[in-house]
Design a protein around this motif. Structure first.
Motif, PDB file in Angstrom:
ATOM      1  N   VAL A 234       0.824  -1.211   0.000  1.00 21.57           N
ATOM      2  CA  VAL A 234       0.000   0.000   0.000  1.00 21.57           C
ATOM      3  C   VAL A 234       0.855   1.256   0.000  1.00 21.57           C
ATOM      4  O   VAL A 234       0.492   2.265  -0.610  1.00 21.57           O
ATOM      5  CB  VAL A 234      -0.978   0.010   1.192  1.00 21.57           C
ATOM      6  CG1 VAL A 234      -0.239   0.111   2.514  1.00 21.57           C
ATOM      7  CG2 VAL A 234      -1.969   1.149   1.064  1.00 21.57           C
ATOM      8  N   LEU A 235       2.018   1.222   0.654  1.00 19.85           N
ATOM      9  CA  LEU A 235       2.867   2.414   0.723  1.00 19.85           C
ATOM     10  C   LEU A 235       3.375   2.834  -0.658  1.00 19.85           C
ATOM     11  O   LEU A 235       3.729   3.996  -0.861  1.00 19.85           O
ATOM     12  CB  LEU A 235       4.052   2.171   1.661  1.00 19.85           C
ATOM     13  CG  LEU A 235       3.692   1.868   3.126  1.00 19.85           C
ATOM     14  CD1 LEU A 235       4.955   1.703   3.959  1.00 19.85           C
ATOM     15  CD2 LEU A 235       2.801   2.951   3.703  1.00 19.85           C
ATOM     16  N   ILE A 236       3.371   1.918  -1.604  1.00 23.66           N
ATOM     17  CA  ILE A 236       3.798   2.260  -2.961  1.00 23.66           C
ATOM     18  C   ILE A 236       2.832   3.240  -3.629  1.00 23.66           C
ATOM     19  O   ILE A 236       3.188   3.883  -4.623  1.00 23.66           O
ATOM     20  CB  ILE A 236       3.941   0.996  -3.846  1.00 23.66           C
ATOM     21  CG1 ILE A 236       2.644   0.175  -3.830  1.00 23.66           C
ATOM     22  CG2 ILE A 236       5.124   0.164  -3.411  1.00 23.66           C
ATOM     23  CD1 ILE A 236       2.658  -1.027  -4.750  1.00 23.66           C
ATOM     24  N   TYR A 237       1.629   3.382  -3.084  1.00 23.13           N
ATOM     25  CA  TYR A 237       0.658   4.320  -3.648  1.00 23.13           C
ATOM     26  C   TYR A 237       0.735   5.695  -2.989  1.00 23.13           C
ATOM     27  O   TYR A 237       0.014   6.608  -3.385  1.00 23.13           O
ATOM     28  CB  TYR A 237      -0.766   3.763  -3.482  1.00 23.13           C
ATOM     29  CG  TYR A 237      -1.001   2.486  -4.248  1.00 23.13           C
ATOM     30  CD1 TYR A 237      -1.146   2.498  -5.638  1.00 23.13           C
ATOM     31  CD2 TYR A 237      -1.048   1.264  -3.594  1.00 23.13           C
ATOM     32  CE1 TYR A 237      -1.354   1.324  -6.337  1.00 23.13           C
ATOM     33  CE2 TYR A 237      -1.256   0.089  -4.291  1.00 23.13           C
ATOM     34  CZ  TYR A 237      -1.410   0.125  -5.664  1.00 23.13           C
ATOM     35  OH  TYR A 237      -1.608  -1.046  -6.364  1.00 23.13           O
ATOM     36  N   PHE A 238       1.600   5.846  -1.976  1.00 25.10           N
ATOM     37  CA  PHE A 238       1.709   7.094  -1.249  1.00 25.10           C
ATOM     38  C   PHE A 238       2.912   7.893  -1.724  1.00 25.10           C
ATOM     39  O   PHE A 238       3.916   7.332  -2.164  1.00 25.10           O
ATOM     40  CB  PHE A 238       1.882   6.829   0.252  1.00 25.10           C
ATOM     41  CG  PHE A 238       0.671   6.231   0.920  1.00 25.10           C
ATOM     42  CD1 PHE A 238      -0.565   6.193   0.295  1.00 25.10           C
ATOM     43  CD2 PHE A 238       0.772   5.692   2.190  1.00 25.10           C
ATOM     44  CE1 PHE A 238      -1.672   5.645   0.909  1.00 25.10           C
ATOM     45  CE2 PHE A 238      -0.328   5.143   2.831  1.00 25.10           C
ATOM     46  CZ  PHE A 238      -1.548   5.119   2.187  1.00 25.10           C
ATOM     47  N   ASP A 239       2.821   9.216  -1.581  1.00 22.59           N
ATOM     48  CA  ASP A 239       3.993  10.044  -1.823  1.00 22.59           C
ATOM     49  C   ASP A 239       4.853  10.066  -0.560  1.00 22.59           C
ATOM     50  O   ASP A 239       4.553   9.406   0.446  1.00 22.59           O
ATOM     51  CB  ASP A 239       3.598  11.453  -2.277  1.00 22.59           C
ATOM     52  CG  ASP A 239       2.893  12.261  -1.195  1.00 22.59           C
ATOM     53  OD1 ASP A 239       2.688  11.737  -0.077  1.00 22.59           O
ATOM     54  OD2 ASP A 239       2.545  13.424  -1.462  1.00 22.59           O
ATOM     55  N   GLU A 240       5.935  10.830  -0.576  1.00 15.35           N
ATOM     56  CA  GLU A 240       6.883  10.832   0.535  1.00 15.35           C
ATOM     57  C   GLU A 240       6.232  11.271   1.849  1.00 15.35           C
ATOM     58  O   GLU A 240       6.444  10.663   2.902  1.00 15.35           O
ATOM     59  CB  GLU A 240       8.055  11.753   0.203  1.00 15.35           C
ATOM     60  CG  GLU A 240       9.137  11.787   1.264  1.00 15.35           C
ATOM     61  CD  GLU A 240      10.310  12.677   0.868  1.00 15.35           C
ATOM     62  OE1 GLU A 240      11.125  12.984   1.752  1.00 15.35           O
ATOM     63  OE2 GLU A 240      10.395  13.050  -0.318  1.00 15.35           O
TER      64      GLU A 240
END
Length: 295
Positions: A234-240
């Motif tokens: 899921v973190l791959i869909y978030f920005d920094e």
């Protein structure tokens, strides 16, 4: 009510104007931490148009209800439409191997040494349609002898209320079941209509399903004292910024010394230094430092 640069026709016709797309994208980012690039324009257009059409067909009025929070049902519908849910049983099963062979035995040893009667707590977030938390439960029942000695609580959470309903139902087709061995199917599933299978009732009842927004710090404060957290792909869909906020919220959800499992393409070292990477025989996990630990 009118918003500058928007038209009803754009959404009703199945394609947002640039201004509409920008407004929706910003709202979704603030709500969920997920950022949609221009390459996702068709995906967003199609799903937003469905939401607008089902709520009167006027983009301006529909978006106003989102912006003001006047109708939480409308807001949740959009979140549900835009959430990506792609999973299956025993996905990246080397991590379940790590769980039952190394992580849980280590936690159990610490519990015994401290004579700590607290249950071992595991969180699956986002849990999507339930394959991950059910996989955890099944692997514990199959491959971890400590399940006879320790109480285990498994909590499964997701921002999408629609998939939570499906997860609680626990019924799956061939795509979800393709990695489940025949012996495991016969032990933990029952045949449903057609070629579908349903998770056995006692396993379904062992999972506590609830809602969670990884980027909502206030909401995530209710998730505390977990020994293990699975937060994969899921973190791959978030920005920094969103990734760092989610990492801090996951840190808070874990007990000191607790373990975090990420997806194979995710690395906490690129997000935040607050976790310690731990190399296990089956791969890397991340650990919240124990109280009194030094770098």
């Amino acid at each position: 009510m009118s918003l500058p640069g928007t038209t009803t026709a754009g959404a009703a016709g199945g394609q947002l104007t640039d201004a509409q797309f920008a407004r929706v994208r910003e709202w979704v980012y603030r709500r969920t931490g997920i950022q949609f690039g221009d390459n996702k324009r068709y995906f967003v257009d199609k799903r937003v148009s469905t939401c607008v059409r089902e709520n009167g067909g006027d983009f301006n009025l529909w978006f106003a209800s989102l912006r003001t929070g006047a109708n939480e049902r409308v807001a949740q519908q959009l979140v549900n439409e835009l959430t990506v849910n792609e999973t299956y049983f025993l996905r990246e099963d080397h991590q379940f191997d790590s769980l039952v062979r190394t992580v849980l035995p280590g936690i159990a040893e610490t519990r015994r040494a401290r004579r700590d009667p607290a249950p071992i707590r595991i969180l699956s977030v986002p849990c999507s349609t339930g394959e991950e938390p059910y996989s955890i439960a099944i692997r514990l029942l199959t491959d971890w002898p400590g399940i006879e000695e320790f109480d285990v609580e498994i909590v499964a959470a997701d921002i999408d209320t629609r998939v939570l309903d499906l997860a609680q139902r626990g019924e799956y087709g061939a795509r979800s079941m393709h990695r489940v061995p025949p012996a495991m199917r016969s032990t933990f599933f029952e045949r449903a209509e057609g070629d579908r299978y349903r998770v056995r009732e006692d396993v379904r009842e062992a999972i506590d399903f609830t809602t969670a927004n990884l980027c909502d710090t206030a909401q995530m404060r209710s998730f505390r004292a977990f020994d293990v957290v699975f937060c994969r792909n899921v973190l791959i869909y978030f920005d920094e910024v969103s990734s760092r906020r989610a990492a801090e919220n996951l840190f808070g959800a874990l007990r000191p010394g607790g373990f975090l499992f990420l997806g194979h393409s995710e690395s906490m070292s690129r997000i935040s230094p607050i976790f310690d990477p731990v190399r296990l025989p089956e791969g890397i996990v991340y650990q919240r430092p124990a109280i009194g630990a030094t770098a």
